[in-house]
Design an enzyme around this catalytic site. Structure first.
Site, PDB file in Angstrom:
ATOM      1  N   ARG A  15       0.801  -1.226   0.000  1.00  9.68           N
ATOM      2  CA  ARG A  15       0.000   0.000   0.000  1.00  9.68           C
ATOM      3  C   ARG A  15       0.831   1.273   0.000  1.00  9.68           C
ATOM      4  O   ARG A  15       0.310   2.361  -0.221  1.00  9.68           O
ATOM      5  CB  ARG A  15      -0.950  -0.005   1.203  1.00  9.68           C
ATOM      6  N   GLY A  78       3.990 -15.554   6.386  1.00  8.06           N
ATOM      7  CA  GLY A  78       3.295 -15.175   7.608  1.00  8.06           C
ATOM      8  C   GLY A  78       4.237 -14.824   8.738  1.00  8.06           C
ATOM      9  O   GLY A  78       5.444 -15.085   8.692  1.00  8.06           O
ATOM     10  N   ASP A 102       7.864  -1.642  11.268  1.00  5.32           N
ATOM     11  CA  ASP A 102       7.083  -0.535  10.714  1.00  5.32           C
ATOM     12  C   ASP A 102       6.297   0.218  11.787  1.00  5.32           C
ATOM     13  O   ASP A 102       5.368   0.955  11.484  1.00  5.32           O
ATOM     14  CB  ASP A 102       6.131  -1.038   9.623  1.00  5.32           C
ATOM     15  N   LYS A 352      31.572  29.197   3.289  1.00  5.55           N
ATOM     16  CA  LYS A 352      31.947  27.791   3.381  1.00  5.55           C
ATOM     17  C   LYS A 352      33.376  27.672   3.907  1.00  5.55           C
ATOM     18  O   LYS A 352      34.290  28.354   3.429  1.00  5.55           O
ATOM     19  CB  LYS A 352      31.857  27.118   2.015  1.00  5.55           C
ATOM     20  N   ASN A 387      38.642  30.411  -4.604  1.00  9.72           N
ATOM     21  CA  ASN A 387      39.418  29.489  -3.785  1.00  9.72           C
ATOM     22  C   ASN A 387      39.789  28.198  -4.494  1.00  9.72           C
ATOM     23  O   ASN A 387      40.548  27.395  -3.971  1.00  9.72           O
ATOM     24  CB  ASN A 387      38.651  29.151  -2.499  1.00  9.72           C
TER      25      ASN A 387
END
Length: 457
Positions: A15, A78, A102, A352, A387
């Site tokens: 699903r 199962g 889950d 940065k 740079n």
């Protein structure tokens, strides 16, 4: 006494309508299975065994936990058949705890209480009463005694009226579990081996079947569809938001707030709407975060203000923002950005792997990469540090009290001495002396009598 934990993670999750195995879909930035493994790891288990099946290789490559083992269920016949695959890995004595891969938000305290209820001798089930029990296995009792669990598809109309349901979480004496699993059959509507059939075996063998309940249904809600995943995400985020507000954090709207990692806040922190906090984030006293910001792996000291639409991503290196610093709007701080106290980073400025000392300012449209910037530097609009030479990165050093004019290019490696001024529009490829004006640009020329081209008709 050994505690073995078995995590059921073999299902396809039809699903979900996705090629990604269900247990790898993310909630709050981590996979469903990783949430469950985190809880399992906190229990001090002797062994953690995850049962994989659909997408087994992908699942096994994606998750990690101390002492984690994998077994595969091929084909999937199962829940009972799944646990049978783990039997060779289980200790003969002790307790086996079975969790669902889950069902990500089960709490460690709930699971510990279930293991304590088992005590190595009893069959302990985690149950919950739901207003709508459709699809769940029903708990069938005789008075107070649990007699069986009947799956929804096999239940009679009367049994479907029962609201107490099985969550799939159980703690069972391991030696008993092995014997019961060996006796399972698949004589049911689905032709599967149901793990829940061992309840009736326990009753027949005189083993007490006891139950425990979670604090809320959110702990035991599983994910079978995108809608359920979204619902659980909002439940999780709302709980995080409420905990922060109880600690004094002011959230403009707790429904528009996401934490996908760890968020630690000091006093008098204010967070506007639609902000996302990822990885490890620390906000000091009085920090203010504007609307629509993303902050990941960063430490913001007291009084820092992050204006709207700012993106901070420290990745593995982290980002630090000093006391009273102002960042944004529309700014970007990348890994290794270290801003000192009272630094100003304005709109459309990117930083940065650079250190900016106290009071330095880059207020608009600029780039600082691999740079060391001194105190009180004013870095002009449109200026960049060049740079990267195409193969290697190089560093730019800018001394205290330097003024860099607009639209300058500082070609690293280069040193700008303290107190120097760089004239607007300059391209600097050599060190600039301290205290001097350095200008590097073409001579300005005006051509008399020149006319613009016109379109041919």
């Amino acid at each position: 006494m050994a505690l073995d934990i078995v995590i059921m993670a073999a299902g396809k999750g039809t699903r979900m309508k996705s090629s990604l195995p269900k247990v790898l879909h993310k909630l709050a930035g981590r996979s469903l299975l990783q949430h469950v493994l985190g809880t399992a790891a906190s229990l001090g288990a002797t062994r953690i065994i995850t049962i994989t099946g659909h997408g087994a290789e992908q699942v096994e490559a994606a998750v990690q936990a101390p002492g984690l083992l994998f077994v595969r269920q091929m084909p999937q016949l199962g829940t009972g058949h799944a646990v049978q695959q783990a039997v060779p890995q289980l200790h003969d004595e002790g307790t086996t705890l079975i969790l669902n891969g889950d069902t990500p938000l089960i709490e460690a305290a709930t699971v510990r209480a279930l293991v304590d209820a088992c005590g190595g001798e009893r069959f302990a089930l985690l149950t919950i009463t739901l207003a709508d029990a459709t699809g769940y296995g029903r708990i069938v009792r005789d008075g107070e005694q649990v007699r069986a669990i009947v799956e929804h598809k096999d239940a009679t109309p009367e049994q479907r009226e029962i609201r107490e349901v099985n969550t799939g979480v159980m703690a069972v004496p391991t030696k008993r579990l092995k014997g019961w699993l060996a006796r399972l059959d698949n004589k049911n509507a689905q032709g599967e081996y149901y793990l829940t059939d061992i309840i009736a075996m326990a009753v027949a063998d005189g083993v007490p079947v006891v139950t425990a309940q979670p604090k809320s249904e959110t702990e035991v809600l599983g994910v079978n569809s995108p809608m359920q995943l979204a619902d659980l995400e909002r439940r999780y985020q709302r709980a995080r938001a409420e905990a922060l507000m109880e600690a004094g954090v002011r959230l403009a709207d707790p429904a528009r707030f996401d934490v996908r990692g760890s968020l630690t806040c000091g006093s008098d922190v204010e967070i506007d709407v639609n902000c996302i906090f990822d990885g490890e984030v620390e906000l000091g006293d009085g920090v203010r975060i504007g609307a629509n910001c993303v902050v990941r792996n960063a430490r913001l000291l007291a009084g820092a203000v992050i204006h709207p639409f700012t993106h901070i991503d420290g990745e593995a290196q982290g980002v630090s923002v000093g006391r009273g610093a102002l960042v944004g709007p529309f700014a970007r701080l990348r890994p290794g950005a270290q801003l000192g106290d009272e630094v100003h980073i304005g709109n459309f400025v990117e930083v940065k792997n650079s250190t900016l000392a106290k009071g330095a300012k880059a207020n608009h449209l600029a780039y600082l990469g691999d740079a060391t910037v001194g105190e009180r530097v004013n870095y002009g609009a449109g200026s960049i540090t060049a740079n990267y030479d195409g193969a290697n990165k190089h560093r730019t050093v800018i001394g205290d009290d330097v003024h860099v004019g607009s639209n300058c290019v500082l070609i690293a490696p280069v040193v700008i001495g303290a107190g120097a001024t760089i004239g607007g529009g300059s391209t600097i490829s050599k060190d600039a002396p301290a205290g001097q004006l350095t200008v590097s640009r073409a001579k300005q020329v005006s051509l008399e009598g020149w006319t613009r081209p016109v379109k041919k008709r």
